[in-house]
Design a protein around this motif. Structure first.
Motif, PDB file in Angstrom:
ATOM      1  N   PRO A   1     -10.479   7.936   0.679  1.00 50.23           N
ATOM      2  CA  PRO A   1     -11.330   7.019  -0.097  1.00 50.23           C
ATOM      3  C   PRO A   1     -10.736   5.607  -0.155  1.00 50.23           C
ATOM      4  O   PRO A   1     -11.452   4.645  -0.403  1.00 50.23           O
ATOM      5  CB  PRO A   1     -11.381   7.654  -1.492  1.00 50.23           C
ATOM      6  CG  PRO A   1     -10.349   8.736  -1.519  1.00 50.23           C
ATOM      7  CD  PRO A   1      -9.931   9.044  -0.122  1.00 50.23           C
ATOM      8  N   ASP A   2      -9.415   5.497   0.089  1.00 49.35           N
ATOM      9  CA  ASP A   2      -8.750   4.183   0.026  1.00 49.35           C
ATOM     10  C   ASP A   2      -8.450   3.646   1.439  1.00 49.35           C
ATOM     11  O   ASP A   2      -7.448   2.968   1.664  1.00 49.35           O
ATOM     12  CB  ASP A   2      -7.469   4.262  -0.803  1.00 49.35           C
ATOM     13  CG  ASP A   2      -6.545   5.402  -0.363  1.00 49.35           C
ATOM     14  OD1 ASP A   2      -6.938   6.169   0.551  1.00 49.35           O
ATOM     15  OD2 ASP A   2      -5.440   5.515  -0.927  1.00 49.35           O
ATOM     16  N   PHE A   3      -9.340   3.956   2.369  1.00 52.19           N
ATOM     17  CA  PHE A   3      -9.204   3.504   3.772  1.00 52.19           C
ATOM     18  C   PHE A   3      -9.388   1.982   3.839  1.00 52.19           C
ATOM     19  O   PHE A   3     -10.214   1.410   3.143  1.00 52.19           O
ATOM     20  CB  PHE A   3     -10.281   4.211   4.608  1.00 52.19           C
ATOM     21  CG  PHE A   3     -10.298   3.830   6.051  1.00 52.19           C
ATOM     22  CD1 PHE A   3      -9.580   4.565   6.990  1.00 52.19           C
ATOM     23  CD2 PHE A   3     -11.045   2.735   6.499  1.00 52.19           C
ATOM     24  CE1 PHE A   3      -9.606   4.220   8.337  1.00 52.19           C
ATOM     25  CE2 PHE A   3     -11.071   2.387   7.840  1.00 52.19           C
ATOM     26  CZ  PHE A   3     -10.356   3.134   8.760  1.00 52.19           C
TER      27      PHE A   3
ATOM     28  N   ALA B   1       0.846  -1.212   0.000  1.00 46.88           N
ATOM     29  CA  ALA B   1       0.000   0.000   0.000  1.00 46.88           C
ATOM     30  C   ALA B   1       0.873   1.252   0.000  1.00 46.88           C
ATOM     31  O   ALA B   1       0.594   2.225  -0.714  1.00 46.88           O
ATOM     32  CB  ALA B   1      -0.927  -0.014   1.211  1.00 46.88           C
ATOM     33  N   LEU B   2       1.954   1.202   0.782  1.00 54.18           N
ATOM     34  CA  LEU B   2       2.851   2.370   0.840  1.00 54.18           C
ATOM     35  C   LEU B   2       3.536   2.601  -0.507  1.00 54.18           C
ATOM     36  O   LEU B   2       3.632   3.734  -0.983  1.00 54.18           O
ATOM     37  CB  LEU B   2       3.926   2.154   1.920  1.00 54.18           C
ATOM     38  CG  LEU B   2       3.462   2.287   3.379  1.00 54.18           C
ATOM     39  CD1 LEU B   2       4.558   1.790   4.320  1.00 54.18           C
ATOM     40  CD2 LEU B   2       3.112   3.735   3.716  1.00 54.18           C
ATOM     41  N   LEU B   3       3.975   1.504  -1.115  1.00 54.37           N
ATOM     42  CA  LEU B   3       4.782   1.647  -2.335  1.00 54.37           C
ATOM     43  C   LEU B   3       3.939   1.824  -3.592  1.00 54.37           C
ATOM     44  O   LEU B   3       4.345   2.518  -4.521  1.00 54.37           O
ATOM     45  CB  LEU B   3       5.677   0.417  -2.513  1.00 54.37           C
ATOM     46  CG  LEU B   3       6.767   0.200  -1.460  1.00 54.37           C
ATOM     47  CD1 LEU B   3       7.542  -1.068  -1.750  1.00 54.37           C
ATOM     48  CD2 LEU B   3       7.717   1.391  -1.426  1.00 54.37           C
ATOM     49  N   LYS B   4       2.780   1.151  -3.603  1.00 50.85           N
ATOM     50  CA  LYS B   4       2.019   1.113  -4.863  1.00 50.85           C
ATOM     51  C   LYS B   4       0.600   1.650  -4.750  1.00 50.85           C
ATOM     52  O   LYS B   4      -0.081   1.836  -5.757  1.00 50.85           O
ATOM     53  CB  LYS B   4       1.919  -0.342  -5.348  1.00 50.85           C
ATOM     54  CG  LYS B   4       3.267  -0.982  -5.633  1.00 50.85           C
ATOM     55  CD  LYS B   4       3.152  -2.463  -5.951  1.00 50.85           C
ATOM     56  CE  LYS B   4       2.022  -2.745  -6.931  1.00 50.85           C
ATOM     57  NZ  LYS B   4       1.891  -4.164  -7.271  1.00 50.85           N
ATOM     58  N   GLY B   5       0.129   1.811  -3.501  1.00 49.37           N
ATOM     59  CA  GLY B   5      -1.282   2.171  -3.317  1.00 49.37           C
ATOM     60  C   GLY B   5      -2.129   0.912  -3.295  1.00 49.37           C
ATOM     61  O   GLY B   5      -1.644  -0.170  -3.641  1.00 49.37           O
TER      62      GLY B   5
END
Ligand SMILES: Cc1ncc(COP(=O)(O)O)c(C=O)c1O
Length: 436
Positions: free
Chosen positions: A212-214, A114-118
């Motif tokens: 929105p990506d929680f 999630a940190l690197l790519k979303g």
């Protein structure tokens, strides 16, 4: 026994001296007892010894005709293993990943990806959002907090209420766009033993989030780990999120670490189709595939949900007397003193003890000197800092039943000594101030 806080100074001094003598006598026994980590005992591990011999030398063929010993298949894990955990995870086989041992590794990897790519449907890698934060119900699991600390993710503590986290506070915090996720141990939480109510689960699924990506990191590590009847059930978070229109909100984790082997079990993940595709895409770059033989071994040994249930009942028979033994010793030594309160969980692996504010670190130190190792002070809070210095996690599963009573006695004496010391110090301070 009267409340320690109600004792007059002379009575408190007498009490303290008596406890000090008992404590010194306990120390002189030179015991070495470990109540630090929630590990299964050897007796529990022995329940799955037959697993090691499976699958036998001619049993390697998977349902799809492929050979479990070879490369091939999907990083999602073998279909048979995903089917075995369908009911536990509350998801169809297509929405399940079975990985190697350690669900913690999957949680870690989800955060790093999630940190690197979303995340799936996200606009950008989380690290590009600058400072990001996770909501952390407290007391909570130290290894969750360690992952956040490792990647400089801010942790925002939220108190537990008996029904799960304080939802008014969670909803308020989640409205902030920099809050990207929340740790949840929804059933028999580590360490409080609390189970999230239906209302809590519904609110978590439906709440408005600034990001929105929680994501909810739904670590259902103790899904099957009942200690009492009737068993607690929680709502299916994937279904509730879907109904609320937040299809991709929940990452569900689990494992067989405390079902079969802590060092040789299976990690489980379930989520929406989009999240599964997202995780598999990254896993595929990291590994050609999981340990399929171990997955097949688990399928052959556990067979189905009834097999899982039978094994969990055998675990319960081993560990629930250990919990009862701790309660009995605490009742004998601490009941009515007001020095501590403790949980009597319906499942999970821990007893959560709260001592009088400002005493936990000292109690843990005293217990250590008496030969009873407890997890370090503050471990159940982000950054290892318990703001009230009062929570102590007791893990009664690993020692032998015969050792538990002794350990409970050592902890009780450490609590009574640490708390009476603190109260005496308070009296001394009062005397100094009034004579100023
Ligand atoms: C809440 C919670 N999650 C995860 C784990 C570790 O799980 P695993 O062995 O699958 O990494 C533990 C172990 O104590 C735990 O208490």
């Amino acid at each position: 026994m009267p409340l320690l806080t109600d004792l007059s100074l002379p009575d408190l001094r007498v009490f303290h001296e008596r406890v000090r003598k008992d404590y010194d006598a306990f120390c002189a026994r030179g015991l070495k007892l470990d109540m630090t980590r929630g590990k299964p005992s050897s007796e529990q591990l022995d329940l799955s010894n037959a697993l090691v011999r499976l699958p036998d030398n001619i049993d390697h063929q998977l349902a799809d005709g492929s050979d479990a010993r070879n490369y091939g298949g999907s990083p999602q894990g073998i279909a048979e293993a995903r089917d075995l955990f369908r009911d536990v995870l509350g998801a169809p086989v297509e929405q399940i990943i079975v990985g190697n041992n350690a669900s913690l590794a999957l949680m870690h990897d989800c955060i790093v990806y999630a940190l690197l790519k979303g995340v799936a449907g996200g606009e950008a890698p989380w690290r590009e959002a600058g400072k990001i934060a996770f909501i952390c119900p407290v007391p909570g699991y130290d290894r969750h907090f360690a992952i956040c600390e490792e990647y400089a993710i801010e942790m925002i503590p939220v108190a537990m209420t008996g029904e799960g986290p304080d939802m008014d506070e969670v909803e308020r915090l989640a409205a902030n766009p920099s809050v990207k996720a929340m740790w949840c141990v929804p059933k028999y939480s580590n360490p409080s033993g609390e189970t999230y109510s239906d209302e809590t689960v519904r609110r978590l699924a439906a709440m408005k989030t600034g990001a929105p990506d929680f994501r909810l990191f739904w670590d259902n590590a103790y899904a099957l780990h009942n200690l009492t009847e009737p068993r607690r059930e929680i709502l299916n978070i994937l279904e509730v999120c879907e109904k609320a229109g937040n299809h991709d909100r929940a990452f569900v984790f689990g494992s067989t670490s405390k079902i079969t082997f802590g060092g040789g079990g299976l990690a489980l993940f379930a989520s929406s189709p989009a999240n599964i595709a997202w995780l598999v895409a990254s896993m595929q770059k990291r590994t050609i595939g999981p340990d399929k033989l171990n997955q097949l071994r688990h399928v052959r040994y556990l067979k189905d949900i009834a097999g899982l249930d039978q094994l969990m009942e055998r675990h319960r028979a081993v560990i629930s007397p250990k919990f009862e033994a701790v309660y009995e010793v605490f009742d004998t030594h601490l009941e009515g003193t007001g020095a501590a309160s403790w949980s009597k969980p319906e499942g999970g692996y821990f007893i959560s003890v709260d001592v009088i504010d400002g005493c936990a670190a000292r109690v843990i130190e005293l217990a250590k000197q008496a030969g009873v190792a407890l997890v370090s002070a503050g471990a159940t809070f982000p950054y290892g800092k318990d703001p009230r210095d009062r929570n102590i996690r007791v893990a009664p599963t690993c020692p032998e039943l015969s050792e538990i009573e002794l350990a409970g006695e050592g902890i009780s004496l450490a609590i009574l000594l640490g708390v009476s010391e603190k109260l005496l110090a308070g009296h001394a301070k009062e005397e100094t101030t009034s004579s100023d």
